[in-house]
Design a protein around this motif. Structure first.
Motif, PDB file in Angstrom:
ATOM      1  N   ALA B 612       0.859  -1.184   0.000  1.00 15.97           N
ATOM      2  CA  ALA B 612       0.000   0.000   0.000  1.00 15.97           C
ATOM      3  C   ALA B 612       0.895   1.232   0.000  1.00 15.97           C
ATOM      4  O   ALA B 612       2.045   1.166   0.455  1.00 15.97           O
ATOM      5  CB  ALA B 612      -0.910   0.012   1.232  1.00 15.97           C
ATOM      6  N   SER B 613       0.376   2.321  -0.499  1.00 17.08           N
ATOM      7  CA  SER B 613       1.131   3.566  -0.446  1.00 17.08           C
ATOM      8  C   SER B 613       1.185   4.065   0.989  1.00 17.08           C
ATOM      9  O   SER B 613       0.214   3.942   1.737  1.00 17.08           O
ATOM     10  CB  SER B 613       0.456   4.627  -1.326  1.00 17.08           C
ATOM     11  OG  SER B 613       0.437   4.203  -2.667  1.00 17.08           O
ATOM     12  N   ALA B 614       2.326   4.660   1.361  1.00 20.30           N
ATOM     13  CA  ALA B 614       2.477   5.213   2.704  1.00 20.30           C
ATOM     14  C   ALA B 614       2.260   6.727   2.644  1.00 20.30           C
ATOM     15  O   ALA B 614       2.569   7.339   1.620  1.00 20.30           O
ATOM     16  CB  ALA B 614       3.879   4.901   3.232  1.00 20.30           C
ATOM     17  N   PRO B 615       1.753   7.339   3.721  1.00 20.43           N
ATOM     18  CA  PRO B 615       1.387   6.733   5.007  1.00 20.43           C
ATOM     19  C   PRO B 615      -0.005   6.095   4.973  1.00 20.43           C
ATOM     20  O   PRO B 615      -0.849   6.454   4.166  1.00 20.43           O
ATOM     21  CB  PRO B 615       1.398   7.926   5.944  1.00 20.43           C
ATOM     22  CG  PRO B 615       0.995   9.088   5.090  1.00 20.43           C
ATOM     23  CD  PRO B 615       1.586   8.802   3.740  1.00 20.43           C
ATOM     24  N   LEU B 616      -0.206   5.152   5.898  1.00 19.59           N
ATOM     25  CA  LEU B 616      -1.492   4.486   6.044  1.00 19.59           C
ATOM     26  C   LEU B 616      -2.357   5.183   7.081  1.00 19.59           C
ATOM     27  O   LEU B 616      -1.837   5.736   8.044  1.00 19.59           O
ATOM     28  CB  LEU B 616      -1.276   3.046   6.540  1.00 19.59           C
ATOM     29  CG  LEU B 616      -0.609   2.053   5.609  1.00 19.59           C
ATOM     30  CD1 LEU B 616      -0.336   0.758   6.365  1.00 19.59           C
ATOM     31  CD2 LEU B 616      -1.492   1.770   4.404  1.00 19.59           C
ATOM     32  N   THR B 617      -3.645   5.107   6.891  1.00 20.10           N
ATOM     33  CA  THR B 617      -4.579   5.335   7.998  1.00 20.10           C
ATOM     34  C   THR B 617      -4.853   3.969   8.619  1.00 20.10           C
ATOM     35  O   THR B 617      -4.479   2.941   8.044  1.00 20.10           O
ATOM     36  CB  THR B 617      -5.905   5.903   7.480  1.00 20.10           C
ATOM     37  OG1 THR B 617      -6.422   4.965   6.530  1.00 20.10           O
ATOM     38  CG2 THR B 617      -5.691   7.246   6.793  1.00 20.10           C
TER      39      THR B 617
END
Lengths: 692, 692
Positions: B612-617
């Motif tokens: 997944a692309s960072a940053p994550l929620t």
């Protein structure tokens, strides 16, 4: 001549239930025979008319001036039995029963179908159906079917044979084949299969001199041996078999069972049987016809290396990706080949795919030099060209046609494929030279991959070895200790361990074996011990063993109050190595199968299990191991030592022979089977018996 | 109006390098503009002729009576700079540079392309190319390209927009679209992308009112942010984006890098970005067009449930299998629905697929009742009909057409698909009612699955949250202890452990922590400790720790004589839970990414890792976990307790924020990250820095 040859290529045919009305099934079938080029003799049978559709008609098959090669039965179900009697009396040996109203309707229909089968068998008559669509043989102009498709579309003559249970499935295949210009030799729909089934039809096509490629589709299968024999016969005749079996998913299998009333069997078993018998399983009609087309036009690629020559860099990369994803290779051309290529086309990019770039325009003749250089300088099985829209350009195509046909002639055993948009004229000319033409790059690659795989599959096709039945074991259930005794006697190594009825015996056993030890609950009624907390690992001393005994008994009593507990098994705690699963199962259609996979999450999360028919030879056991992705772990994992593959092979062979020799053994699961640096050992075993 | 609108739909166009000879590129492009229906104003520019192909010609763009909306540049590369100056002087704001001889030839071409880009930028001119095929807008009769395809095939007007780098790729797409009767709004080929790239073309199509569906193909990508923005804009506009990116395999990626000179990036990162931005990635042009066709004809399925109604049991099962394999569902119809169905068609079999059987012949009107009953009685997103060859039967089709169109009108948000062989007349009539028609059952299912997935993807599309950059860490290397300090400070839990320089300190640390303990070699120079035997587990007492210290130092010295050794790490031995991997990497095009997967063989053998692309929620972290097959283990494995998913989410969010805030962090690998019944902990950590 094959015993079914006259059924599918009759020189005379009786149409029992012929009608003057082409809207009726018996009228339409007769019309097809009359008008679509059949040169054999046609005998309409009609109880009340002297003439049907302009042909002299007969009241009964018995009245015919000769014994027809085949009788097409199109009567209502209730009248079929009488017609069969007439056929028998006349000496007819082949029928196609197109009438419906039999097993597909359930109830009385099932019984009626059974009587039909017995009646035919008694008279030595072979037949397709009932409830089938009949068969066609376009090279003979023979269309013995009422399929309404023929009014608007008709497959041309060719070398692709089609065998399906379902008439709709079959006619979809030959309709689409017709649109794509793929010629058909015979197409046979077997319907309810009271006698001739798809396996028998494949058996016929394997011998049929007019058929080069076989397409088949199954919905169910009851005769595993017959299917194996037919597929092996086709493989021996070097005729590719491209086959579909619906019901590969749970939903599909449930629907297929409802639909055909026949047991689907484990889908991975079907997969295994197809592969072992040299048939290529596909999952769509499109893929089936693409592979059949490629195989019918030219030679199959003798190796997995593909050379790609593209006028578009992007499509070249697309095709390279597709090759790799389909199990083909795209080897980089050697430097000397690249040097030769750049000598004629300095702009050419890449090492394979070779990107000629669009600058090719006006210098199309260099394609010949480049492709010849690629094929000569390497071990390619196929060369694939992407030629954009040049196949629509009659003015500019001739130098390309010359390049392609020259390549085919100079390398007669290799595959040459052109991918481009095209007009029919260009396609037909190339096909006549043995060059397959596709519009879609991915479909072209998938077809080449299928053909390459077929060649390998057929080369490896082999019958399952015979094995003598052993004396029945006389058991209906076995706890872990008994199961291990059975497989140990069969030749699968088990650890030193003792069944102990009380804590004292357990401690004594552990003292003898040496610490640490493992304790496992022992009960016929508890198959999955870990689910009840029934295993204790790494017990270091007598005290721990005594306490462990009590713990296990208590846990088992709590989880399964009704279970009979036989005590515990005490074994040395073994460490190191890789946990695998080996096992067997008995498929209701295809008999004993053996399986191998990694243990733990690999089998449960990733379904990484491979199957083979039992019994195994050592060679086939090696292939079975290699078919699992987990096989890599045996070679030594992250710098670890290689594990004892030979011991694993021994165990697989032994277990497979045990399962094959004991028809009463329903399944064996050895999980985990620990493969170690030296040796291998069954840490657990479960044997189930059938008929219980 | 979009800033590129006049480029792709000009009302006046200058053809710079126009020729009277249609065999020349500048002649062919002019001929296309003149003869294929373009109603805008065409200005041939030619230094030496007063008239070209019957049109008044101009010596320079500067001489034109108006500022043309767009200039097509077809001059030899060396003459382009002067033409651009002329365009700038005239005030031209859009160019398409079809000339080749730039970066694709390497060497001086690269510099020339860079100068072209700077020149255009200085004058505020946007342009496609160089080395591009131009663009077309069939609804405007505008064909601003020299593609020779147009001589024999031309796509019709429609609502499918196409954006590709490669001209051959693009023209293959719109040629095949044309053959299949799929209309095109615009097709744009961006060539060398010195200015306008595929992302910019998608951005334009997302705003273009004539485009409903977008097909795109990338070979490389350098502007990750631009691509993300364009895809999100299309998703917000509810326009499906169906996209290909070649180079998905190692061989393909190498070929693509050679071909485009641009870095391909990790293919799974591309996959992730497409998914996060709501685009459907496909792997063949055929699939792309099938999905685009379905989306352009009617509504996308609002749910994954598919009802299948087939006149052939076998094909019904085939389609059910295909649905499940493509991620759709085939829910069994409720009993009351089945009862209603059997009331009108007693022969109908199955619970879904519904097999009407061939007995339908003559009673085609019941299809209407059955399909309405299915749709009314369940939450189906789509109903798919298999109708064999009835689409070729103009006499028998009307009741079916009535059933299909009635269904569309009564359930306007659901998808209705007919699968059958057919004639154009039948297909066109159904398409006009919003019903898609396919010949191949598997392709139809794949298209429905793609459309259903698109709807879900677009609903979930979201931009990557912004995060403030943190102060640089000022490190270029970190050993395990330092790495753990970094991630601990970021919020990832690490175990209690001590870095110890000698055996005495190690024993003291172990005494403090409590036994058993783990000892690990500590060295900046040894990234993979297990490979040198640098980890000792389960040490039970002080004696074992002291001996272990000596063992580790000796092993490390033997394996890596040059490594600087900082001693050992002593930590409590933790047991239980599941070993996972969490980590980050910095993609050169798409920036910081975060990954999650099961540890051990799952990641190495089965590549079970999700990105997944960072940053994550926290929400996106949950989705990331769910995207890995290993997620099931967290729910409790074989009766074990569920593990602390919340702690895992916390760690993923923390790690992703750390990576996103620190541009100098190249990658982080926490392997294993142990997720336990309560809490989770990083057992090892590796942080790498860029620019070193």
């Amino acid at each position: 001549m094959h015993e079914l040859a006259k059924m599918f290529r009759p020189q005379s045919v009786a149409v029992v239930g012929a009608s003057g009305d082409p809207e009726k099934l018996g009228g339409r079938a007769l019309l097809h025979l009359k008008t679509l080029g059949y040169t054999g003799r046609i005998y309409p049978i009609n109880v009340s008319a002297a003439e049907v559709q302009g042909l002299p008609a007969f009241r009964s098959v018995m009245d015919l001036p000769e014994v027809p090669d085949c009788a097409l039965i199109l009567l209502p179900a209730g009248l079929v039995a009488k017609a069969v009697e007439d056929c028998a009396a006349k000496g007819v040996k082949h029928m196609q029963v197109l009438s419906s109203g039999f097993a597909e309707e359930g109830g009385e229909g099932v019984a009626m179908q059974q009587r039909l089968a017995e009646q035919a068998r008694a008279h030595g008559i072979r037949f397709t159906g009932p409830n089938c669509l009949g068969s066609i043989s376009p090279p003979d102009g023979y269309f013995g079917t009422f399929s309404s498709l023929l009014a608007t579309a008709r497959p041309g003559p060719g070398t692709v044979g089609v065998a399906t249970q379902s008439g709709a499935y079959g006619s979809h295949i030959y309709a689409v084949a017709g649109f794509r210009g793929i010629g058909i030799s015979r197409a046979i729909a077997t319907g309810n299969e009271a006698d001739v089934d798809v396996a028998a039809a494949i058996d016929y096509l394997a011998e049929d001199p007019g058929t080069k490629v076989i397409c088949a589709s199954l919905e169910g299968c009851t005769n595993g041996d017959g299917l194996r024999r037919a597929l092996l016969k086709a493989a021996a005749a070097k005729k590719p078999v491209i086959i579909m079996k619906v019901g590969s998913t749970e939903v599909g299998a449930a629907a297929a069972a409802t639909h055909t009333g026949s047991l689907a069997g484990e889908d991975r078993v079907i997969d295994t049987v197809f592969r072992e018998c040299g048939a290529l399983r596909v999952s769509s009609i499109e893929e089936m016809l693409d592979v059949a087309y490629l195989c019918s036009v030219g030679p199959k690629p003798p190796s997995a290396g593909v050379g790609i020559l593209s006028v578009s860099g992007g499509i070249g990369v697309l095709m390279a990706d597709a090759c790799v994803e389909n199990g083909l290779e795209v080897p980089a051309m050697p430097p000397e080949v690249l040097a030769e290529i750049r000598a004629v086309q300095p702009m050419a990019g890449g090492r394979n795919p070779i990107d000629t770039t669009a600058q090719l325009a006006g210098r199309l003749h260099v394609v010949e030099t480049i492709s010849q250089t690629m094929m000569r300088g390497s071990e390619l099985g196929a060369v694939m060209f992407y030629l954009a829209h040049l196949g629509r350009d009659l003015k500019r195509f001739p130098p390309l046609a010359k390049a392609l046909t020259g390549l085919r002639r100079d390398f007669p055993d290799r595959t040459v494929v052109a991918v481009m948009t095209h007009v029919d004229e260009v396609r037909l000319a190339l096909e006549a030279e043995g060059i397959a033409v596709f519009e879609d790059p991915n479909r072209a690659v998938r077809a080449v991959a299928g053909a390459e795989r077929l060649l390998r599959l057929q080369a490896g096709a082999a019958a399952v070895p015979e094995i003598e039945a052993a004396a029945p074991l006389g058991l209906s259930v076995a706890n872990e200790a008994e199961a291990k005794r059975l497989i140990a006697a069969a030749g699968v190594p088990v650890p030193a361990e003792h069944a102990c009825a009380d804590a004292q015996a357990a401690v004594a056993a552990a003292d003898t074996l040496g610490y640490p030890v493992v304790l496992k609950i022992l009960s016929d009624d508890i198959a999955h011990k870990t689910e009840v907390g029934g295993v204790l690992l790494n017990l270091a001393d007598a005290e721990a063993v005594a306490a462990g005994f009590a713990t296990l008994m208590e846990r088992a009593r709590r989880a399964r109050p009704d279970a009979r507990l036989d005590g515990v098994l005490v074994a040395t705690m073994l460490k190191g190595g890789v946990e695998t699963i080996i096992g067997t199962l008995r498929d209701p259609v295809f008999g004993p199968m053996v399986m191998f996979g990694l243990g733990g999450v690999a089998v449960e999360l990733f379904k990484d299990v491979a199957f083979a028919s039992a019994p195994l030879t050592r060679e086939r056991a090696g292939k079975l191991i290699a078919a699992s992705r987990g096989a890599r772990l045996l070679e030594g994992w992250r710098g670890g030592p290689p594990l004892d593959r030979s011991a694993l092979i021994d165990a697989l062979v032994a277990l497979s022979r045990f399962a094959a020799a004991h028809a009463e053994v329903e399944s064996v699961e050895v999980n985990p089977f620990l493969v170690r640096e030296k040796g291998a050992v069954a840490l657990d075993a479960l044997v189930s018996f059938g008929g219980g």
